[in-house]
Motif scaffolding. Structure first.
Motif, PDB file in Angstrom:
ATOM      1  N   UNK A  57       5.396  10.363  -4.334  1.00  0.00           N
ATOM      2  CA  UNK A  57       6.853  10.294  -4.186  1.00  0.00           C
ATOM      3  C   UNK A  57       7.338  11.452  -3.514  1.00  0.00           C
ATOM      4  N   UNK A  58       6.927  12.825  -3.986  1.00  0.00           N
ATOM      5  CA  UNK A  58       7.511  13.979  -3.191  1.00  0.00           C
ATOM      6  C   UNK A  58       7.191  14.052  -1.802  1.00  0.00           C
ATOM      7  N   UNK A  76       8.412  -0.012 -16.586  1.00  0.00           N
ATOM      8  CA  UNK A  76       8.264   0.099 -15.102  1.00  0.00           C
ATOM      9  C   UNK A  76       7.176   0.973 -14.769  1.00  0.00           C
ATOM     10  N   UNK A  77       6.217   0.002 -13.999  1.00  0.00           N
ATOM     11  CA  UNK A  77       5.054   0.702 -13.768  1.00  0.00           C
ATOM     12  C   UNK A  77       4.962   2.177 -13.049  1.00  0.00           C
ATOM     13  N   UNK A  78       5.878   2.542 -12.203  1.00  0.00           N
ATOM     14  CA  UNK A  78       6.220   3.846 -11.511  1.00  0.00           C
ATOM     15  C   UNK A  78       6.711   4.530 -12.500  1.00  0.00           C
ATOM     16  N   UNK A 113       8.880   5.803  -4.403  1.00  0.00           N
ATOM     17  CA  UNK A 113       9.885   5.585  -3.718  1.00  0.00           C
ATOM     18  C   UNK A 113      10.992   5.636  -4.648  1.00  0.00           C
ATOM     19  N   UNK A 114      12.218   5.048  -4.212  1.00  0.00           N
ATOM     20  CA  UNK A 114      13.414   4.965  -5.035  1.00  0.00           C
ATOM     21  C   UNK A 114      14.707   5.214  -4.107  1.00  0.00           C
ATOM     22  N   UNK A 115      15.825   5.428  -4.737  1.00  0.00           N
ATOM     23  CA  UNK A 115      17.106   5.399  -4.111  1.00  0.00           C
ATOM     24  C   UNK A 115      17.133   6.513  -3.049  1.00  0.00           C
ATOM     25  N   UNK A 116      16.494   7.734  -3.390  1.00  0.00           N
ATOM     26  CA  UNK A 116      16.862   8.681  -2.610  1.00  0.00           C
ATOM     27  C   UNK A 116      16.021   8.658  -1.207  1.00  0.00           C
ATOM     28  N   UNK A 117      14.711   8.139  -1.250  1.00  0.00           N
ATOM     29  CA  UNK A 117      14.067   7.895  -0.274  1.00  0.00           C
ATOM     30  C   UNK A 117      14.604   6.789   0.534  1.00  0.00           C
ATOM     31  N   UNK A 118      15.054   5.703  -0.002  1.00  0.00           N
ATOM     32  CA  UNK A 118      15.507   4.539   0.580  1.00  0.00           C
ATOM     33  C   UNK A 118      16.646   5.017   1.229  1.00  0.00           C
TER      34      UNK A 118
END
Lengths: 170, 146
Positions: free
Chosen positions: A38-39, A122-124, B34-39
């Motif tokens: 993610x980072x 939530x898997x993540x 991923x998530x809101x920020x990356x998107x």
């Protein structure tokens, strides 16, 4: 490392901007190796993408070559070396990479890993922690991003608009 | 940049893909990285690349500055509004169980989706705002200057 040295050495600011983009991309790869996907994603998108574009935008506003340094580099070099040495000294106390007894692994980490499947499903887990357990923090973060945007707007475009208004008054 | 034919054609092809990928990262953030920020950043990149390859006027015709400013604020409102809603529904602030009282786990899903949407909208808005703020001051360079 080589990229960082090249960033310092390069005289053309265009090359510097591009090389710092390369540097961000490389550190993103490093983060993937460390399993922090993610980072790494964020680093690649923001560091290598947006900030390079913004630097180029700034570059178009200013000149394209570095001005010759006006004072000797000894004092800055000394400060950088001392700070670097202090940081490296600090890492000596850190647990080994992947150590099971590291504070990060024994404090709240296992709790999140155990509970998030049944509580959030939530898997993540990163998303679950960011958006649910740490919802307040993320709200604050969003507010910070918003404030940064307002700041840039006030600094860069507000001034121009006011000048135009004055002209219209005249 | 009238004569950069290859750049313009490839950009046109890519923009759709970039936006689709942004939406994927946004709404699939529960299952993959991923998530809101990356998107939000990726979505902003789609507009910024259009602005670079074509011109600021073109991109501002698609996404006028006032819309972008409203987006930046709307995201924070969506996020905080989710919290306020759960407050009024009798739960703690940002307790997503309020969104689906009979099935708290589903509530968490909806909550995360909404909140991430808020983050994404804000980040897109702010990134494009910053880009506009920088480039609208720039004298237009001809290709030879680079």
């Amino acid at each position: 490392m080589a990229t960082a040295l090249a960033v310092v050495r390069a005289q053309s600011l265009f090359a510097t901007a591009m090389l710092s983009g390369v540097f961000s991309l490389l550190s993103a790869l490093l983060l993937v190796v460390l399993d922090a996907v993610d980072v790494a994603f964020t680093e690649a998108a923001v560091g290598a993408g947006i900030s390079t574009v913004l630097m180029l935008g700034t570059l178009a506003l200013t000149r394209r070559f570095e001005s010759p340094p006006s004072h000797s580099p000894v004092l800055p070099l000394f400060v950088v070396l001392v700070t670097g040495a202090a940081l490296i000294y600090g890492t000596l106390d850190m647990p080994n990479f992947g150590s099971a007894t590291a504070p990060a692994q024994v404090h709240v980490g296992p709790d999140y890993i155990e509970r998030s499947v049944e509580e959030i499903d939530v898997p993540n887990i990163v998303t679950a922690i960011l958006a649910s357990y740490r919802g307040f923090d993320t709200l604050g973060e969003t507010a910070v991003v918003f404030t940064a945007g307002i700041g840039v707007l006030l600094l860069l475009s507000g001034l121009r608009r006011r000048r135009r208004d004055k002209k219209e008054d005249v | 940049m009238r004569h950069h034919l290859i750049l313009r054609v490839i950009t046109k092809l890519l923009i759709g893909t970039i936006m689709l990928f942004a939406l994927y990262v946004q709404f699939h953030g529960d299952y993959s990285p991923g998530g809101g920020f990356q998107a939000g950043v990726i979505m902003a990149v789609a507009f910024i690349i259009y602005g670079i390859v074509f011109s600021l006027d073109d991109v501002q015709r698609v996404l006028p500055p006032w819309v972008v400013h409203k987006m930046a604020a709307a995201g924070v409102l969506i996020y905080a509004g989710t919290g306020v809603y759960s407050l009024f529904a009798g739960y703690a602030f940002l307790d997503y169980a309020a969104l689906s009282p009979h099935h708290p786990v589903h509530g968490q899903h909806y909550g995360i989706l909404l909140v991430e949407l808020g983050v994404g909208v804000t980040v897109t808005g702010v990134m494009v705002t910053i880009y506009y703020a920088f480039t609208s001051r720039t004298p237009i360079l001809d290709d030879e200057a680079w």
